[in-house]
Design a protein around this motif. Sequence first.
Motif, PDB file in Angstrom:
ATOM      1  N   LYS A 153       0.867  -1.181   0.000  1.00  0.00           N
ATOM      2  CA  LYS A 153       0.000   0.000   0.000  1.00  0.00           C
ATOM      3  C   LYS A 153       0.901   1.228   0.000  1.00  0.00           C
ATOM      4  O   LYS A 153       1.768   1.366   0.869  1.00  0.00           O
ATOM      5  CB  LYS A 153      -0.897  -0.011   1.247  1.00  0.00           C
ATOM      6  N   LEU A 154       0.689   2.123  -0.964  1.00  0.00           N
ATOM      7  CA  LEU A 154       1.514   3.328  -1.050  1.00  0.00           C
ATOM      8  C   LEU A 154       1.294   4.222   0.171  1.00  0.00           C
ATOM      9  O   LEU A 154       2.143   5.059   0.487  1.00  0.00           O
ATOM     10  CB  LEU A 154       1.218   4.080  -2.359  1.00  0.00           C
ATOM     11  N   GLU A 155       0.185   4.031   0.871  1.00  0.00           N
ATOM     12  CA  GLU A 155      -0.088   4.818   2.083  1.00  0.00           C
ATOM     13  C   GLU A 155       1.017   4.651   3.134  1.00  0.00           C
ATOM     14  O   GLU A 155       1.292   5.590   3.888  1.00  0.00           O
ATOM     15  CB  GLU A 155      -1.438   4.409   2.686  1.00  0.00           C
ATOM     16  N   GLU A 157       3.664   6.930   2.035  1.00  0.00           N
ATOM     17  CA  GLU A 157       3.157   8.293   2.223  1.00  0.00           C
ATOM     18  C   GLU A 157       3.294   8.714   3.685  1.00  0.00           C
ATOM     19  O   GLU A 157       3.719   9.841   3.986  1.00  0.00           O
ATOM     20  CB  GLU A 157       1.684   8.349   1.793  1.00  0.00           C
ATOM     21  N   TYR A 175      -3.087   2.281  -3.991  1.00  0.00           N
ATOM     22  CA  TYR A 175      -3.112   3.639  -3.423  1.00  0.00           C
ATOM     23  C   TYR A 175      -4.545   4.127  -3.526  1.00  0.00           C
ATOM     24  O   TYR A 175      -5.016   4.469  -4.628  1.00  0.00           O
ATOM     25  CB  TYR A 175      -2.154   4.556  -4.168  1.00  0.00           C
TER      26      TYR A 175
END
Length: 445
Positions: free
Chosen positions: A238-240, A243, A301
């Motif tokens: 998960k790109l979170e 981030e 994402y």
Amino acid sequence: AVMWRAVAAAAASAPARALCRAPPPPPRRWAVSVAVSPAAGLADERVETRVAGLGPGQPVTLRAVAADERGCLFQSCAHYRADSRGELHLGTDASHGGDYTGVEPMGLFWSLAPAGMERPYQRLVPRSTGTPMKVEVLVHQGHSLPGAIPGPVVAKAEVERWFTAPGVRRIRLKEGGVRGSLFLPPGDGPFPGVIDMYGDEGGLIEFRSSLLATRGFAALSLPYFDFEDLPKVMKEFKLEYFEEAARFLRRHPKVKGPGVGVIGTGKGAELALSMITFLPEVVAAVCISGCSSNTVADLHYGEMTLPGLRFDINKVSVSDTGVFDTFEALDDPRNPANSPCTIPIEKAEGHFLLVVGEGDRMWKSSLYAELVIGRLRQHGKENFELLSYPGAGHRIDPPSTPFCQVALDRVLGVPVLGGGESKAHAHAQEHSWGKIQEFLHLHLG
């Protein structure tokens, strides 16, 4: 006095006839010495190695010996001849054989490889940045081939290679979902912030981050699987998570704004491309031997998913010596069927530094860099630099990191070909390290 008592006791316990037979040592005409300076210094800096007290033109073998944290022994050797004054300087005198030839001041360090009795294909990289790597430099009489028993030792010196400068702070992170280590330079700051990631070996790899902090960056060494409570394997990402790491670093009181940078190798480079594409916090990306598409694990994402390009195990070849070559195994990102995996890098507002070894055999990183550049140009963008090194392999690390053409894959447990040639790879590491720092300073302030 203690030493002399020990010698006297040994003499008393030896048979008298054996003592009588031992001839007196011949008078030494020269006292041979080897000096390595600095004797303790940073691992990304050169050392000066000088030998004195040899006979004019005398052949010697110089060896370096080091052990990793698990006690595995690494060594290297090179053949030299003394000049007319009986001296040697590795900064100006050429090696005539051994593990490298030519004038290579750091050759003994970057050619360190597992000793004959050790398991082959292991990397010599520090697992702990708080203690130095100790390297012993030995001078042996005569020329001895790599792996052969060298001649008598006539001089030796020990060198400490540090990965952290005094005053650098290491802070272990458990910040929300983010794991890793933050390295802060000494002083008040603020400092340019950089996230540092490695590839599919997983875990926490800190030595590049600690060197970056030593060079004035607030560096976050960011693991993304197989560490603490992170996922064990690369199944999906998960790109979170990335981030959250970027936001944490950007908001840190010691970090300069307005954006942060990211440096990644292999899978880490490809994640760096996705971060600079989708995350406004990331304004500069250094991508070392990365792919232009998302690979292996799907990347999510929000509502978006970039599927992972797949490896075709049938396209992996195995040499007679059991070394795996994965060069042809990744699905072709140019195939229109694979376009959903492409990272839409044209959306990035920041700047790219692409670093590739033209001898990379892990995968086609030169081609992937061309695809990145082609896509950016197609969208009217020139926000990139390319460093392309003939003869360099896959994993381009900080200077003097020992070259490892074939390395054991942590997941598969088999030796995988990374490619490259030792001298060209070593030169690429030294040159790119300076350029990477220039690039990050330019775009992060």
